[in-house]
Design a protein around this motif. Structure first.
Motif, short mmCIF file in Angstrom:
data_model
loop_
_atom_site.label_atom_id
_atom_site.label_comp_id
_atom_site.label_asym_id
_atom_site.label_seq_id
_atom_site.Cartn_x
_atom_site.Cartn_y
_atom_site.Cartn_z
N TRP A 66 0.76 -1.23 0.05
CA TRP A 66 -0.15 0.04 0.07
C TRP A 66 0.88 1.07 -0.23
CZ3 TRP A 66 -4.27 -1.76 3.86
CH2 TRP A 66 -5.32 -2.70 2.90
N ASP A 70 -0.53 3.68 -2.65
CA ASP A 70 -0.87 4.96 -2.31
C ASP A 70 0.03 6.21 -2.75
OD1 ASP A 70 -2.64 3.76 -0.59
OD2 ASP A 70 -1.64 3.93 1.41
N ALA A 115 -6.31 -0.75 -3.28
CA ALA A 115 -5.62 0.58 -3.01
C ALA A 115 -5.87 1.48 -4.28
CB ALA A 115 -4.14 0.30 -2.86
N TYR A 211 -1.34 2.83 8.87
CA TYR A 211 -1.41 1.47 8.47
C TYR A 211 -2.05 0.90 9.94
CZ TYR A 211 -1.01 -3.41 7.17
OH TYR A 211 -1.01 -4.73 6.82
N GLU A 216 -6.36 5.56 5.88
CA GLU A 216 -5.83 5.17 4.37
C GLU A 216 -5.42 6.76 3.96
OE1 GLU A 216 -7.14 3.83 -0.27
OE2 GLU A 216 -8.35 3.85 1.50
N ARG A 393 -10.09 -0.98 3.30
CA ARG A 393 -9.89 0.02 2.35
C ARG A 393 -11.35 0.22 1.91
NH1 ARG A 393 -4.65 2.04 0.53
NH2 ARG A 393 -3.53 2.07 2.49
#
Length: 451
Positions: A66, A70, A115, A211, A216, A393
């Motif tokens: 992630w 991200d 993600a 995390y 997020e 998520r």
């Protein structure tokens, strides 16, 4: 820079010859890079690609997956591709051969999609029989025969053939961001504060805290003019930055933003030249303190009081700034016979708040500081009450439906109470009603689509 100019030149050439249905991409090797401008490179691409590799078996989680995702999603504020990732084992020799447990490959595919990835492909199709990447294995082993990995890839591919239209183009509306400054990272590498703590150490500590809290984030580049779309901004050591960038940060706080800022911020300008004004320079009003002195710390030192309830983890290490509060509230100070400087401060400035860390915090303390700030911003809820192995998520798909990905990163069954709107699990068609007890099998997941 040279890399950006080179890729821009290549993109211009390809654009002269590609068909209207073709696109230009470039894969980043995963993680956050300080030796190139990823935002500038992304400006030459139609879509960003990432190559996130990760640890497996009992060490499998979504941190590195992630982190890359991200960042890749944030570069153009849209979806991205995964052009390389683990198939079987990875490594340039046979010392790190850890194949994924049954179910982990499938779990990871959906971890990428959660993600915002629109594609997952593997490096590579079949394993090489000689050379540097002999043991960087593909979907097929050296015998080129169908195997356990091939069967799991086939299973998830069949699921995606059916569910793909409901999963691609997942859109995010994140309210927390991490401000990234390559200039600060490089300046602190040139003038290190420690042999084991640097800019990226602080950035990853902040990211890991989010995390662990199931929050997020996006990434934004220092100087981004659109900070107002976020309620909370985490700022690793912003050591090298222009007056304009620091003024943007102050304006963000004044307008209602919540900031968590690490030590050494505001100390040098964009040329890595130390400012000839009282630290932290243009941040002084927003931070609510000034300082003239600092010291390295030979070992971690306790802080007082323990307002976050972290016990033995209530410590600072590596660096201490002798902060002198003006309008800032002292949250914790060093418990030292000579220096009793504030270690954590909070300053109300305009409609917002800046929380400053004048030292390197323990991981546990950092997590609690960030939890407190995010809670004050009204961004916490049931996601923070999930079992530690369950990661979640959220996003909205192309049909406008809200999706909730629940992923179990453990070898044990996990149970939690589903807190969102009524819907169903796309993978099993099982109903999901608000307040219902939900069970996830080991290394398994659910994708709930609200009605």
């Amino acid at each position: 820079d040279v890399v950006t100019d080179y890729l821009s030149w290549q993109a211009k050439i390809v654009n002269q010859y590609k068909r209207p249905d073709q696109f230009i991409t470039q894969d980043f090797s995963g993680g956050v890079h300080t030796n190139l401008d990823q935002w500038a490179v992304a400006g030459n691409l139609d879509i960003v690609a990432e190559n996130p590799y990760f640890e497996t078996q009992k060490r499998l989680d979504a941190r590195t997956i992630w982190l890359s995702g991200d960042l890749g999603r944030s570069l153009k504020h849209t979806n991205y591709l995964v052009t390389e990732t683990n198939a079987q084992t990875i490594g340039w020799d046979s010392r790190t051969q850890y194949p994924q447990y049954p179910g982990q490959l499938r779990l990871v595919v959906y971890t990428h999609l959660a993600a915002g990835a629109n594609m997952v492909e593997y490096w590579h199709w079949h394993s090489l029989h000689y050379g540097q990447e002999t043991y960087w294995k593909g979907v097929l082993s050296h015998d080129l025969e169908p195997n356990r990995t091939y069967a799991e890839v086939s299973r998830v591919a069949a699921e995606l053939k059916k569910l793909g239209p409901q999963l691609v183009d997942l859109k995010k509306d994140n309210k927390v961001a991490i401000l990234f400054s390559a200039d600060s990272a490089n300046a602190l590498n040139y003038m290190p504060v420690s042999d084991h703590v640097n800019y990226i150490t602080v950035l990853k500590q902040m990211y890991d805290a989010l995390y662990d809290l199931n929050i997020e984030p996006d990434f934004v580049q220092a100087g981004d003019p659109n900070l107002s779309r976020y309620k909370v901004l985490l700022i690793p050591s912003l050591y090298s930055a222009s007056d304009r960038v620091l003024q943007q940060t102050s304006d963000y706080v004044k307008s209602g933003g919540q900031v968590v800022m690490a030590f050494k911020s505001g100390f040098a300008n964009e040329y890595s030249t130390v400012r000839d004004v009282m630290a932290p320079g243009p941040l002084r009003a927003a931070a609510g303190f000034h300082y003239q002195e600092f010291t390295n710390l030979a070992e971690p030192e306790p802080l007082t009081p323990d307002l976050y309830g972290v016990g033995e983890q209530n410590k600072g290490s590596v660096w201490e700034e002798f902060l002198i509060p003006e309008t800032a509230q002292v949250i914790a100070s060093f418990e030292d016979p000579y220096w009793h400087s504030p270690a954590i401060t909070r300053n109300n400035f305009g409609s917002g708040t800046l929380t400053y860390e004048g030292t390197f915090l323990t991981d546990t303390l950092q997590r609690q500081v960030i939890r407190d700030v995010v809670k004050r911003a009204g961004l916490t809820g049931q996601d923070q009450n999930l079992p530690s192995a369950v990661k979640v998520r959220h996003g909205r798909n192309a049909q406008g439906k809200v999706l909730h990905y629940y992923l179990n990163f453990s070898g044990e069954e996990q149970t939690f109470s589903y807190p969102y709107g009524n819907g169903s699990d796309l993978l099993t068609n099982a109903s999901a009603r608000q307040g219902q007890a939900f069970k996830l099998k080991p290394w398994d997941l659910a994708i709930v689509a609200e009605q």
